[in-house]
Design a protein around this motif. Structure first.
Motif, PDB file in Angstrom:
ATOM      1  N   ALA A 126       0.833  -1.206   0.000  1.00  0.00           N
ATOM      2  CA  ALA A 126       0.000   0.000   0.000  1.00  0.00           C
ATOM      3  C   ALA A 126       0.865   1.254   0.000  1.00  0.00           C
ATOM      4  N   ILE A 127       1.920   1.215   0.807  1.00  0.00           N
ATOM      5  CA  ILE A 127       2.809   2.383   0.858  1.00  0.00           C
ATOM      6  C   ILE A 127       3.483   2.575  -0.495  1.00  0.00           C
ATOM      7  N   GLN A 128       3.930   1.461  -1.067  1.00  0.00           N
ATOM      8  CA  GLN A 128       4.594   1.571  -2.363  1.00  0.00           C
ATOM      9  C   GLN A 128       3.628   2.120  -3.419  1.00  0.00           C
ATOM     10  N   ASP A 129       2.403   1.654  -3.379  1.00  0.00           N
ATOM     11  CA  ASP A 129       1.393   2.165  -4.308  1.00  0.00           C
ATOM     12  C   ASP A 129       1.194   3.664  -4.135  1.00  0.00           C
ATOM     13  N   ALA A 130       1.248   4.107  -2.881  1.00  0.00           N
ATOM     14  CA  ALA A 130       0.947   5.510  -2.604  1.00  0.00           C
ATOM     15  C   ALA A 130       2.098   6.435  -2.994  1.00  0.00           C
ATOM     16  N   VAL A 131       3.331   6.004  -2.747  1.00  0.00           N
ATOM     17  CA  VAL A 131       4.434   6.940  -2.994  1.00  0.00           C
ATOM     18  C   VAL A 131       5.223   6.616  -4.260  1.00  0.00           C
ATOM     19  N   GLY A 132       5.007   5.448  -4.833  1.00  0.00           N
ATOM     20  CA  GLY A 132       5.688   5.141  -6.079  1.00  0.00           C
ATOM     21  C   GLY A 132       6.878   4.217  -5.881  1.00  0.00           C
ATOM     22  N   GLU A 133       7.094   3.354  -6.897  1.00  0.00           N
ATOM     23  CA  GLU A 133       8.144   2.345  -6.778  1.00  0.00           C
ATOM     24  C   GLU A 133       9.541   2.945  -6.750  1.00  0.00           C
ATOM     25  N   ASP A 134       9.679   4.117  -7.350  1.00  0.00           N
ATOM     26  CA  ASP A 134      11.017   4.715  -7.398  1.00  0.00           C
ATOM     27  C   ASP A 134      11.405   5.340  -6.057  1.00  0.00           C
ATOM     28  N   ARG A 135      10.413   5.667  -5.238  1.00  0.00           N
ATOM     29  CA  ARG A 135      10.706   6.318  -3.969  1.00  0.00           C
ATOM     30  C   ARG A 135      10.735   5.336  -2.802  1.00  0.00           C
ATOM     31  N   PHE A 136      10.046   4.220  -2.960  1.00  0.00           N
ATOM     32  CA  PHE A 136       9.903   3.281  -1.854  1.00  0.00           C
ATOM     33  C   PHE A 136      10.082   1.851  -2.362  1.00  0.00           C
ATOM     34  N   GLU A 137      11.108   1.182  -1.826  1.00  0.00           N
ATOM     35  CA  GLU A 137      11.348  -0.205  -2.231  1.00  0.00           C
ATOM     36  C   GLU A 137      11.275  -1.083  -0.996  1.00  0.00           C
ATOM     37  N   TYR A 138      10.840  -2.329  -1.200  1.00  0.00           N
ATOM     38  CA  TYR A 138      10.904  -3.230  -0.063  1.00  0.00           C
ATOM     39  C   TYR A 138      11.240  -4.651  -0.480  1.00  0.00           C
ATOM     40  N   ALA A 139      11.859  -5.350   0.452  1.00  0.00           N
ATOM     41  CA  ALA A 139      12.203  -6.751   0.236  1.00  0.00           C
ATOM     42  C   ALA A 139      11.631  -7.551   1.386  1.00  0.00           C
ATOM     43  N   MET A 140      11.195  -8.784   1.083  1.00  0.00           N
ATOM     44  CA  MET A 140      10.626  -9.612   2.148  1.00  0.00           C
ATOM     45  C   MET A 140      11.298 -10.982   2.152  1.00  0.00           C
ATOM     46  N   SER A 141      11.543 -11.480   3.341  1.00  0.00           N
ATOM     47  CA  SER A 141      11.945 -12.875   3.479  1.00  0.00           C
ATOM     48  C   SER A 141      10.850 -13.581   4.263  1.00  0.00           C
ATOM     49  N   GLU A 142      10.230 -14.567   3.591  1.00  0.00           N
ATOM     50  CA  GLU A 142       9.076 -15.225   4.211  1.00  0.00           C
ATOM     51  C   GLU A 142       9.469 -16.568   4.813  1.00  0.00           C
ATOM     52  N   ASN A 143       8.544 -17.138   5.551  1.00  0.00           N
ATOM     53  CA  ASN A 143       8.687 -18.507   6.058  1.00  0.00           C
ATOM     54  C   ASN A 143       9.863 -18.702   6.986  1.00  0.00           C
ATOM     55  N   LEU A 144      10.348 -17.650   7.615  1.00  0.00           N
ATOM     56  CA  LEU A 144      11.502 -17.815   8.492  1.00  0.00           C
ATOM     57  C   LEU A 144      11.022 -18.103   9.908  1.00  0.00           C
ATOM     58  N   PHE A 145      10.346 -19.260  10.038  1.00  0.00           N
ATOM     59  CA  PHE A 145       9.880 -19.616  11.376  1.00  0.00           C
ATOM     60  C   PHE A 145      11.034 -20.127  12.219  1.00  0.00           C
ATOM     61  N   VAL A 146      12.132 -20.509  11.572  1.00  0.00           N
ATOM     62  CA  VAL A 146      13.326 -20.872  12.338  1.00  0.00           C
ATOM     63  C   VAL A 146      14.049 -19.580  12.697  1.00  0.00           C
ATOM     64  N   VAL A 147      14.155 -19.327  14.000  1.00  0.00           N
ATOM     65  CA  VAL A 147      14.641 -18.026  14.454  1.00  0.00           C
ATOM     66  C   VAL A 147      16.078 -17.760  13.996  1.00  0.00           C
ATOM     67  N   ASP A 148      16.915 -18.795  13.974  1.00  0.00           N
ATOM     68  CA  ASP A 148      18.308 -18.592  13.544  1.00  0.00           C
ATOM     69  C   ASP A 148      18.386 -18.135  12.085  1.00  0.00           C
TER      70      ASP A 148
END
Lengths: 414, 310
Positions: A126-148
């Motif tokens: 939503a934030i990226q949609d609002a401010v634009g891809e050039d101004r706001f980037e994000y990366a996600m790492s999913e499924n990291l239920f193992v804390v280490d």
């Protein structure tokens, strides 16, 4: 014989790559249309007369391919409860011209879990949609239920120079306590918790939590009005965190209307076992339950059983209406943009941590989304909205309600 | 307290729930029994179940046909089984380790495919409950045994079939010979590799159906890692049942019924800490494994890759 080891190693590498890709593939653009951005323009013309409204509303509707029901829902909500829309208002970030703000998130399940992780992914999109891809980037790492593994990812993101690194899971706390001091110039956020580690002398961690008991209480009130059999069931994961808050709030809400109803609460001790969640729901239904709720990633199992039996369902963490449009009454949706917006603006202003946030009904970080396809009696909806308003205004303090209505046993059981 | 549980509707609920919960274990464990009887331990069942669950769900979502769902799940099982057999039989890999590799592969691939194919958790119309004519009207027994979906009946129907194949057919004799003494079987002209390929692939196809029995019959949704460790329990159940189909069925029913019981105990408001109640089925399985561990029937060549002697 060496051949077999070679093949094994290759296989494991392939498996890990696939698992990793699962995360990144989805991470980059995620152009998921989200309800959060829709009301952006609406509140501004709140007092303005009709003609402008027509004009601005059209593009918003076109931009989102989400079910129409939701768009109209939002619009309705704005009319009825003006202050509800205020907080889900335009997202404004003070990102300097020509610069890009970069956020990285580490989360325990998938970004499509219809629950906790998805709520964060939706907010970032939503934030990226609002401010634009050039101004706001994000990366996600999913499924990291193992804390280490999560700790490795957090460290990795921090060393890559992300402006804000989010540890989206209360289990990541001790890792973050180790990592944050090593990157004094990076801002971190951790949820759900109230602990910013300020006591440990760490200054670059923000904390956030969801006061999910508030929506839980509202749903409890509505459930008590809706039940015919006076048997209500709740499927929970493990008795901790926002799951416990939500369920305690729900039970208190039920009891506030009808103290004689004692909801069946079953913590199945699993966040992922759908089959067990389904059977837990089945047992409740066989005992006459006609209204159910539940929280965490395994609830789709329970929802299916409720659907088969025609029992009603209240969802939380994300909008679960699409799983069973016939029986979902309403959902409590987490909207983290409220928190993220403030954190990001503070980071841009040079403050790297030290604040603790909560999403609530009052700040619209928690939104109650009704299912328009469900024929909810007006008086029940009204009871729900009045309760929600009372919580917003502070007339009802859900935490103290939980204490009085659930009494000692609820506290002692932990 | 206990008398709350002795109510007939409660006992019926527990028994029926136990049978439903046992279904995926039964498919996976019967399949695994074939593999282990021929000397191959496949620890990757969990991963194959996930692939079966996803592919079956995917097919039903896109075609609306339950038959297509089952067939595609079988196909996914066949491919996973082929890979497993290639690694374990042809390449003679260490079976305990390769199984974990296969599990991780299935876990990762099913999740990746799910994220590529669907934006979020969605549902399908899966196998409906069938009320078997006449039989389902029998009081008590009808409610317990004859109001389930088709895949539940097939799972229980497989048990005698598996018993018959293993104990009364030439194929079964070959499978057991290969598992007990591959050298002798080889000398008799039985192709050890071919028999093991067959059992591993059969086991994988059944594991895939185990997954599909969740995603297109019991739950009608797919979610990342939805099997939640059931494939590993299935492997334990094969030991539990001493490599006999009926023993495996008894183990699956015991485990699932205790699981259903603990759910009902808490539904009835009996105050047992949730943590202990949830532990019960696992503790019981471990206990039974320890007590019943004469291992008389363990295939002698289990986990041992076959090398033709010099």
């Amino acid at each position: 014989m060496k051949k077999r080891w070679l093949v094994l190693v290759l296989l494991i590498i392939a498996a890990l790559t696939l698992a990793a890709c699962g995360g990144e593939e989805e991470a980059t653009p995620t152009p998921q249309p989200t309800p959060t951005v829709e009301p952006t323009e609406e509140p501004t013309e709140e007092p303005t007369p009709e003609p402008t409204e027509e004009a601005t509303e059209e593009p918003t509707e076109e931009a989102t391919e989400e079910p129409e029901a939701e768009v109209t829902e939002e619009a309705e909500a704005t009319e009825e409860a003006p202050e509800e829309a205020v907080a889900a208002r335009a997202i404004s970030l003070d990102i300097p011209e020509g610069e890009t703000f970069r956020v990285a998130v580490v989360m325990p399940s998938t970004a499509t879990d219809l629950a906790f992780s998805q709520s964060m992914a939706t907010a970032l999109a939503a934030i990226q949609d609002a401010v634009g891809e050039d101004r706001f980037e994000y990366a996600m790492s999913e499924n990291l239920f193992v804390v280490d593994d999560a700790a490795t990812a957090l460290r990795d993101y921090a060393s890559q120079g992300y402006d804000l690194v989010i540890a989206h899971g209360s289990q990541y706390g001790s890792s973050l306590q180790d990592i944050a001091p090593d990157f004094p110039d990076t801002a971190f956020a951790w949820g759900t918790t109230v602990n910013t580690f300020a006591d440990e002398g760490i200054t670059n961690v923000y904390a956030y939590e969801a006061r999910s008991e508030q929506g839980g209480y509202v749903f409890g009130v509505m459930a008590a009005h809706l039940t015919q059999s006076n048997v209500i069931g709740v499927v929970g994961p493990i008795e901790t965190g926002d799951a416990k808050l939500y369920i305690d709030g729900f039970v208190a809400g039920v009891k506030s209307v009808n103290p004689d109803i004692d909801p069946i609460v079953n913590y199945i001790q699993s966040f992922g076992d759908l089959a067990l969640a389904a059977e837990a729901a089945d047992a409740m239904l066989a005992n006459g339950a006609d209204v159910l709720t539940g929280t965490a990633q395994m609830v789709p199992g329970a929802i299916q059983k409720a659907k088969e039996a025609g029992a009603l369902w209240f969802g939380t963490q994300a909008n679960q209406t699409n799983l069973a449009p016939e029986i979902v009454v309403a959902n409590q949706v987490y909207d983290w943009t409220v928190v993220l917006e403030d954190i990001i603006n503070r980071v841009l202003a040079g403050q790297l941590g030290g604040e603790a946030y909560a999403i609530t009904l009052a700040n619209d970080g928690l939104r109650i989304e009704y299912n328009d396809a469900f024929d909810l009696p007006d008086e029940v909806r009204q009871a729900g909205e009045e309760t929600a308003d009372a919580i917003r205004s502070g007339d009802i303090d859900v935490m103290s309600q939980i204490e009085t209505l659930l009494g000692e046993p609820a506290e002692a059981s932990d | 307290m206990i008398d709350q549980l002795l109510d007939s509707s409660v006992l019926i609920g527990i028994a029926a729930s136990g049978i439903r919960l046992a279904t995926p274990y039964l498919y996976a464990a019967i399949g695994e029994t074939f593999g282990q009887r021929s000397g191959v331990l496949n620890l990757g069942v969990e991963g194959i179940m996930l692939m079966g669950a996803f592919s079956g769900f995917w097919a039903v979502y896109h075609t609306g046909s339950l038959l297509a769902g089952v067939l595609i799940a079988l196909l996914a099982g066949l491919l996973m089984g082929l890979g497993t057999a290639f690694i374990n039989v042809t390449l003679k890999a260490e079976q305990g380790i390769s199984g974990i590799g296969i599990y991780l592969f299935g876990l990762g691939l099913s999740d990746l495919l799910f994220q590529q194919s669907f934006d979020s958790v969605v549902t399908v119309n899966g196998f409906p409950r069938i009320h078997v004519p006449v039989l389902s009207r029998i009081p008590v027994l009808g409610e317990i045994f004859f109001q389930h979906n088709l895949l539940v009946y097939i799972a229980f129907g497989l048990v005698p079939v598996a018993w018959f194949v293993l104990n009364r057919t030439t194929l079964g004799l070959k499978i057991r010979a290969v598992g007990q003494n591959p050298q002798a079987a080889d000398a008799m002209g039985i192709s050890v590799a071919r028999v093991r390929y067959f059992t591993v692939i059969l086991g994988a196809m059944l594991a895939a159906i185990a997954g599909a029995s969740l995603s297109i019959a019991l739950l009608n949704v797919f979610q990342q890692n939805m099997t939640a460790g059931q494939g590993f329990i299935a492997v334990a159940l094969v030991y539990f049942g001493s490599w006999r189909p009926f023993g495996v069925m008894a183990g699956a029913l015991l485990f699932s019924t205790v699981n259903a019981l603990q759910l009902w105990v808490r539904t009835k408001g009996i105050d047992i800490p949730a943590e202990y109640a949830s532990m019960a089925p696992y503790l019981l399985t471990i206990l039974a494994l320890v007590l019943a561990s004469q291992r008389v029937d363990q295939p002698a060549a289990l986990t041992k890759p076959f090398e033709r002697g010099e």
